[in-house]
Design a protein around this motif. Sequence first.
Motif, PDB file in Angstrom:
ATOM      1  N   THR A   1      -1.367  -4.216  52.713  1.00 38.52           N
ATOM      2  CA  THR A   1      -1.740  -5.149  51.661  1.00 38.52           C
ATOM      3  C   THR A   1      -0.782  -6.330  51.673  1.00 38.52           C
ATOM      4  N   LEU A   2      -1.314  -7.534  51.634  1.00 41.27           N
ATOM      5  CA  LEU A   2      -0.476  -8.734  51.598  1.00 41.27           C
ATOM      6  C   LEU A   2       0.141  -8.882  50.207  1.00 41.27           C
ATOM      7  N   VAL A   3       1.463  -9.015  50.179  1.00 44.45           N
ATOM      8  CA  VAL A   3       2.204  -9.217  48.933  1.00 44.45           C
ATOM      9  C   VAL A   3       3.123 -10.422  49.133  1.00 44.45           C
ATOM     10  N   ASP A   4       3.181 -11.297  48.142  1.00 43.14           N
ATOM     11  CA  ASP A   4       3.958 -12.532  48.263  1.00 43.14           C
ATOM     12  C   ASP A   4       5.289 -12.410  47.534  1.00 43.14           C
ATOM     13  N   PRO A   5       6.395 -12.367  48.270  1.00 46.21           N
ATOM     14  CA  PRO A   5       7.706 -12.302  47.624  1.00 46.21           C
ATOM     15  C   PRO A   5       8.127 -13.685  47.132  1.00 46.21           C
ATOM     16  N   PRO A   6       9.125 -13.766  46.252  1.00 52.69           N
ATOM     17  CA  PRO A   6       9.589 -15.076  45.793  1.00 52.69           C
ATOM     18  C   PRO A   6      10.337 -15.825  46.882  1.00 52.69           C
ATOM     19  N   ILE A   7      10.282 -17.134  46.817  1.00 50.68           N
ATOM     20  CA  ILE A   7      11.066 -17.971  47.725  1.00 50.68           C
ATOM     21  C   ILE A   7      12.423 -18.296  47.105  1.00 50.68           C
ATOM     22  N   LEU A   8      12.479 -18.435  45.799  1.00 51.43           N
ATOM     23  CA  LEU A   8      13.746 -18.608  45.095  1.00 51.43           C
ATOM     24  C   LEU A   8      14.279 -17.228  44.722  1.00 51.43           C
ATOM     25  N   THR A   9      15.497 -16.930  45.161  1.00 50.62           N
ATOM     26  CA  THR A   9      16.068 -15.606  44.907  1.00 50.62           C
ATOM     27  C   THR A   9      17.473 -15.744  44.333  1.00 50.62           C
ATOM     28  N   PRO A  10      17.935 -14.723  43.598  1.00 51.51           N
ATOM     29  CA  PRO A  10      19.282 -14.790  43.023  1.00 51.51           C
ATOM     30  C   PRO A  10      20.383 -14.334  43.978  1.00 51.51           C
ATOM     31  N   THR A  11      19.996 -13.653  45.078  1.00 54.32           N
ATOM     32  CA  THR A  11      20.988 -13.097  45.998  1.00 54.32           C
ATOM     33  C   THR A  11      20.471 -13.195  47.434  1.00 54.32           C
ATOM     34  N   SER A  12      21.358 -12.888  48.355  1.00 58.19           N
ATOM     35  CA  SER A  12      20.992 -12.802  49.763  1.00 58.19           C
ATOM     36  C   SER A  12      20.319 -11.470  50.048  1.00 58.19           C
ATOM     37  N   ALA A  13      19.350 -11.493  50.977  1.00 62.42           N
ATOM     38  CA  ALA A  13      18.693 -10.241  51.361  1.00 62.42           C
ATOM     39  C   ALA A  13      19.563  -9.407  52.284  1.00 62.42           C
ATOM     40  N   GLU A  14      20.465 -10.052  53.004  1.00 61.99           N
ATOM     41  CA  GLU A  14      21.253  -9.336  54.005  1.00 61.99           C
ATOM     42  C   GLU A  14      22.750  -9.449  53.775  1.00 61.99           C
TER      43      GLU A  14
ATOM     44  N   LEU B   1      23.428   4.258  49.503  1.00 60.67           N
ATOM     45  CA  LEU B   1      23.188   2.824  49.305  1.00 60.67           C
ATOM     46  C   LEU B   1      24.250   2.227  48.386  1.00 60.67           C
ATOM     47  N   GLU B   2      24.610   2.951  47.350  1.00 55.53           N
ATOM     48  CA  GLU B   2      25.652   2.469  46.432  1.00 55.53           C
ATOM     49  C   GLU B   2      26.979   2.310  47.173  1.00 55.53           C
ATOM     50  N   GLN B   3      27.273   3.218  48.083  1.00 55.78           N
ATOM     51  CA  GLN B   3      28.488   3.094  48.882  1.00 55.78           C
ATOM     52  C   GLN B   3      28.430   1.871  49.792  1.00 55.78           C
TER      53      GLN B   3
ATOM     54  N   SER C   1      27.381  -7.315  44.869  1.00 56.76           N
ATOM     55  CA  SER C   1      27.376  -7.167  43.422  1.00 56.76           C
ATOM     56  C   SER C   1      26.434  -6.056  42.986  1.00 56.76           C
ATOM     57  N   MET C   2      26.986  -5.064  42.305  1.00 62.40           N
ATOM     58  CA  MET C   2      26.148  -3.977  41.801  1.00 62.40           C
ATOM     59  C   MET C   2      25.142  -4.498  40.784  1.00 62.40           C
ATOM     60  N   GLU C   3      25.550  -5.473  40.012  1.00 57.71           N
ATOM     61  CA  GLU C   3      24.661  -6.028  38.993  1.00 57.71           C
ATOM     62  C   GLU C   3      23.486  -6.751  39.651  1.00 57.71           C
ATOM     63  N   ALA C   4      23.773  -7.539  40.691  1.00 60.69           N
ATOM     64  CA  ALA C   4      22.716  -8.308  41.355  1.00 60.69           C
ATOM     65  C   ALA C   4      21.717  -7.406  42.073  1.00 60.69           C
ATOM     66  N   TYR C   5      22.185  -6.265  42.589  1.00 59.93           N
ATOM     67  CA  TYR C   5      21.324  -5.389  43.383  1.00 59.93           C
ATOM     68  C   TYR C   5      20.881  -4.139  42.624  1.00 59.93           C
ATOM     69  N   LYS C   6      21.079  -4.132  41.309  1.00 61.24           N
ATOM     70  CA  LYS C   6      20.719  -2.961  40.522  1.00 61.24           C
ATOM     71  C   LYS C   6      19.247  -2.594  40.695  1.00 61.24           C
ATOM     72  N   TRP C   7      18.385  -3.626  40.695  1.00 67.03           N
ATOM     73  CA  TRP C   7      16.937  -3.356  40.831  1.00 67.03           C
ATOM     74  C   TRP C   7      16.624  -2.707  42.176  1.00 67.03           C
ATOM     75  N   TYR C   8      17.362  -3.110  43.221  1.00 67.62           N
ATOM     76  CA  TYR C   8      17.130  -2.555  44.557  1.00 67.62           C
ATOM     77  C   TYR C   8      17.567  -1.094  44.608  1.00 67.62           C
ATOM     78  N   LEU C   9      18.683  -0.776  43.918  1.00 67.63           N
ATOM     79  CA  LEU C   9      19.131   0.607  43.843  1.00 67.63           C
ATOM     80  C   LEU C   9      18.141   1.464  43.059  1.00 67.63           C
ATOM     81  N   ASP C  10      17.491   0.883  42.060  1.00 67.60           N
ATOM     82  CA  ASP C  10      16.486   1.615  41.278  1.00 67.60           C
ATOM     83  C   ASP C  10      15.391   2.211  42.158  1.00 67.60           C
TER      84      ASP C  10
END
Length: 431
Positions: free
Chosen positions: A152-165, A368-370, A378-387
């Motif tokens: 399924t095609l899903v469109d991610p945001p182009i403006l982001t608060p953090t780096s993906a890598e 992942l947390e390690q 930043s744990m705060e910035a990546y909290k959603w990813y850890l979820d």
Amino acid sequence: MSLLATIKNISEFVGQEVRLGVWLHIKRSSGKIHFLQLRDGTGFIQGVVVKSEVSEETWNASKSLTQESSLYVTGIVRKDERSKIGYELNVTGIEIIQIAQEYPITKKEHGTDFLMDHRHLWIRSPRQRAILAIRGEIIRAIQEYLNQNGFTLVDPPILTPTSAEGTTNLFHTKYFEEDAYLSQSGQLYMEAAALALGRVYSFGPTFRAEKSKTRRHLIEFWMIEPEMAFVEHEENLQIQEEFVSHIVRSVLKNCKRELETLGRDVSKLEKVVAPFPRITYDNAIEFLQQEGFDIKWGEDFGAPHETALAEKFDKPVFITHFPTELKAFYMKPDPNRPEVVLAADLIAPEGYGEIIGGSQRIDDPELLEQRFKDHNLSMEAYKWYLDLRKYGSVPHSGFGLGLERTVAWICGIEHVRETIPFPRLLNRLYP
């Protein structure tokens, strides 16, 4: 009344009178005959204007045409074995839309900077049109494969608060009172989408603020990033090789004229059939050292290394199990050997380098947390990813295919700047 046709489907109208909306690419004259090389966006065809067979008005209109003038042309479609497309047009009428001013791009040799300054016109040339047509077919084939295989095609945001890598090579901007960045990858968001939809992909522009001038790099480029729940490393590689094989087959089938225009050796592309060969990072290092390269275990590959490895094979090759420290924080370590990750780069043959990077992702929340701590994220910035690992974590994998590098390889062209309509390079933001 003349039938409205296009050059692409001109074979359907042999012996009939058709009407085409075209531009004049080149004109040659031989006494009382004009040879008009015409283009309509779908292809090129020769129109022949014979003075004794047309009205004086049509003849004079033909005489007045300049390069890139626009017109409606009427004529009888004839078979012609000498033509590259097998047909030509015996012109019976011309309706001029506009007589173009003196065109800046002529048959003489032009420098790269001049052509890039006139990129908006350069893309009209047969070679550039062929490249962009193949790009369009590659995009169509990409979407066809993914749509037919449950993605399924899903469109991610182009403006982001953090780096993906976790890198710093990002374009910074202000998002009202907050800092924001242009996306370098939609992958993290695709992982979230995969846990909602199973198999997903994104297809859009990405941005890397790397001050690179190599023939393989663009500042703005397009990525296709599939992500798959319940897919592990081995299946991930199988999907990638089937995916690339499908793309190449589609271009060979649907872009024969364009490949011929580019002078592409299609016999090399015909060998691109899954399965693809594989070599581990360990074996790659050993091979490169034997070939005289000064490279040690733990160092990343550069373009010369990738080229040397690719020369061993006549189709794309996977390099697998890279050192954990070389790769992004989200890649899963091999359970049997934690110092390497379940990841692979797919290297195109003929010196075109990496076209796909992919891996199985970490699915253990504690690991992942390690990784966040190891990479000072930043744990705060990546909290959603850890979820994503806390609420129904599953094995999942994905990869990213760079569109422009893939186009360059399939077309057999040297520099990625010709693979995108309007390239963004280190020193170029115009036009």
